[in-house]
Scaffold this active site. Structure first.
Site, short mmCIF file in Angstrom:
data_model
loop_
_atom_site.label_atom_id
_atom_site.label_comp_id
_atom_site.label_asym_id
_atom_site.label_seq_id
_atom_site.Cartn_x
_atom_site.Cartn_y
_atom_site.Cartn_z
N ASP A 1 34.06 15.86 -50.69
CA ASP A 1 32.98 16.68 -50.15
C ASP A 1 33.24 17.06 -48.69
OD1 ASP A 1 30.60 18.04 -50.27
OD2 ASP A 1 29.32 16.27 -50.00
N ASN B 1 27.75 23.17 -59.58
CA ASN B 1 28.37 24.05 -58.58
C ASN B 1 28.37 25.52 -58.99
OD1 ASN B 1 30.81 21.54 -57.51
ND2 ASN B 1 28.92 22.15 -56.51
C1 IPE Z 1 29.65 17.16 -55.33
O1 IPE Z 1 29.53 17.79 -54.11
C2 IPE Z 1 30.55 17.93 -56.25
C3 IPE Z 1 31.97 17.93 -55.91
C4 IPE Z 1 32.53 17.27 -54.94
C5 IPE Z 1 32.80 18.73 -56.78
P1 IPE Z 1 28.35 18.81 -53.80
O2 IPE Z 1 28.60 19.30 -52.42
O3 IPE Z 1 28.25 19.82 -54.86
O4 IPE Z 1 27.05 17.88 -53.87
P2 IPE Z 1 25.62 18.04 -53.21
O5 IPE Z 1 25.10 19.37 -53.62
O6 IPE Z 1 25.79 17.94 -51.73
O7 IPE Z 1 24.83 16.88 -53.74
C1 IPE Z 2 33.43 20.02 -51.67
O1 IPE Z 2 33.10 20.64 -50.48
C2 IPE Z 2 34.08 20.95 -52.66
C3 IPE Z 2 33.25 21.26 -53.81
C4 IPE Z 2 32.03 20.84 -54.04
C5 IPE Z 2 33.83 22.11 -54.82
P1 IPE Z 2 31.77 21.49 -50.34
O2 IPE Z 2 32.07 22.90 -50.72
O3 IPE Z 2 30.63 20.86 -51.04
O4 IPE Z 2 31.55 21.41 -48.77
P2 IPE Z 2 30.19 21.19 -48.00
O5 IPE Z 2 29.54 19.98 -48.58
O6 IPE Z 2 29.38 22.42 -48.20
O7 IPE Z 2 30.61 20.99 -46.59
MG MG Z 3 29.22 19.50 -50.56
#
Ligand code: IPE
Ligand code: IPE
Ligand code: MG
Length: 247
Positions: A18, A66
């Site tokens: 994340d 997502n």
């Molecule tokens: C979890 O991260 C999903 C992945 C790392 C693929 P998200 O960024 O989607 O989770 P939330 O929305 O902060 O809970």
């Molecule tokens: C994790 O990084 C990747 C996926 C969830 C695919 P994020 O895209 O969630 O990055 P933040 O949490 O918005 O910084």
């Molecule tokens: Mg995230």
């Protein structure tokens, strides 16, 4: 690495990668640049995990939730996964990595599904680390699909309700045959599971690190593993010294 020995290295580490978006935002870059940088971290993490003797590394790449992101970001993430498999499959295969994909495979569009299947088929007989890619994965979705499957078996008279037990359920999940994660790491300072491995993580140790995924280095990984090595896992039982008193 003072605390890391063959006995304290976890068999299965799962990572919620994340913080890609925040990494990019902090640099005034589009979110997709964070995802791009994140792929480099994936390569490094697989290498480190293999060197340390970790047998299974599960990476949360794309959740069933997502899809609610802007279409352009979703399409970037799909593109990155495809590029990763096209570019890295040969290297991973050469390094004896076995690839498994968990998540819902129905309704995947275009050439994604064939690529995922190719990655699994090509590396099926490899004996090194198993890289489990959680793609279009959500634990509630996984459990729902498993329950439907078991319910159908019962309806067809091939399974008795009383024969449904935790082993049977585990064997019906996408992770069938994969041991439960010993350790779940989440980067970026968020302290939640976001629908990741809810069944399998029942007794996983959880470690939350502040580093954003693109900043997750070998050192960050090792520090998390050292922290894990100091944890005492009890699985609902009592700790070793207490056991020894009674024995
Ligand atoms: C979890 O991260 C999903 C992945 C790392 C693929 P998200 O960024 O989607 O989770 P939330 O929305 O902060 O809970
Ligand atoms: C994790 O990084 C990747 C996926 C969830 C695919 P994020 O895209 O969630 O990055 P933040 O949490 O918005 O910084
Ligand atoms: Mg995230």
């Amino acid at each position: 690495m003072q605390n890391l020995t063959a006995t304290t290295v976890p068999e299965h580490v799962a990572i919620i990668m994340d913080g890609n978006g925040r990494w990019a935002n902090a640099r005034g870059l589009p979110r997709t640049m964070g995802h791009r940088k994140g792929v480099e971290t994936v390569r490094a993490a697989v290498k480190t995990a293999g060197e340390l003797g970790i047998r299974y590394l599960t990476l949360f790449a794309f959740s069933s939730e997502n899809w609610s992101r802007p279409a352009a970001e979703v399409s970037d993430l799909m593109g990155l996964l495809k590029t990763f498999i096209r570019r890295d499959l040969a290297d991973l295969h050469r390094e004896n990595v076995r690839i498994r994909v968990i998540g819902d495979r129905s309704n995947l569009r275009g050439d994604i599904l064939p690529l995922l299947v190719e990655a699994e088929e090509t590396t099926r007989a490899n004996t090194g680390i198993t890289l489990v890619i959680a793609f279009n994965y959500g634990a509630r979705d996984e459990m729902t699909r498993a329950m439907r499957h078991l319910a159908a078996e019962v309806a067809e008279g091939r399974l008795r309700p009383e024969d449904i037990n935790p082993q049977r359920i585990a064997a019906t999940l996408d992770t069938s045959g994969i041991p439960d994660p010993d350790l779940i790491i989440r980067t970026s300072g968020e302290e939640r599971l976001s629908n990741f491995l809810l069944w399998q993580g029942a007794y996983s140790e959880l470690i939350f690190v502040p580093e954003l995924w693109p900043d997750f280095t070998r050192e960050t990984f090792l520090a998390a593993l050292e922290k894990y090595a100091c944890r005492e896992r009890r699985f609902g039982g009592v700790s070793e010294p207490t056991l020894a008193v009674g024995s």
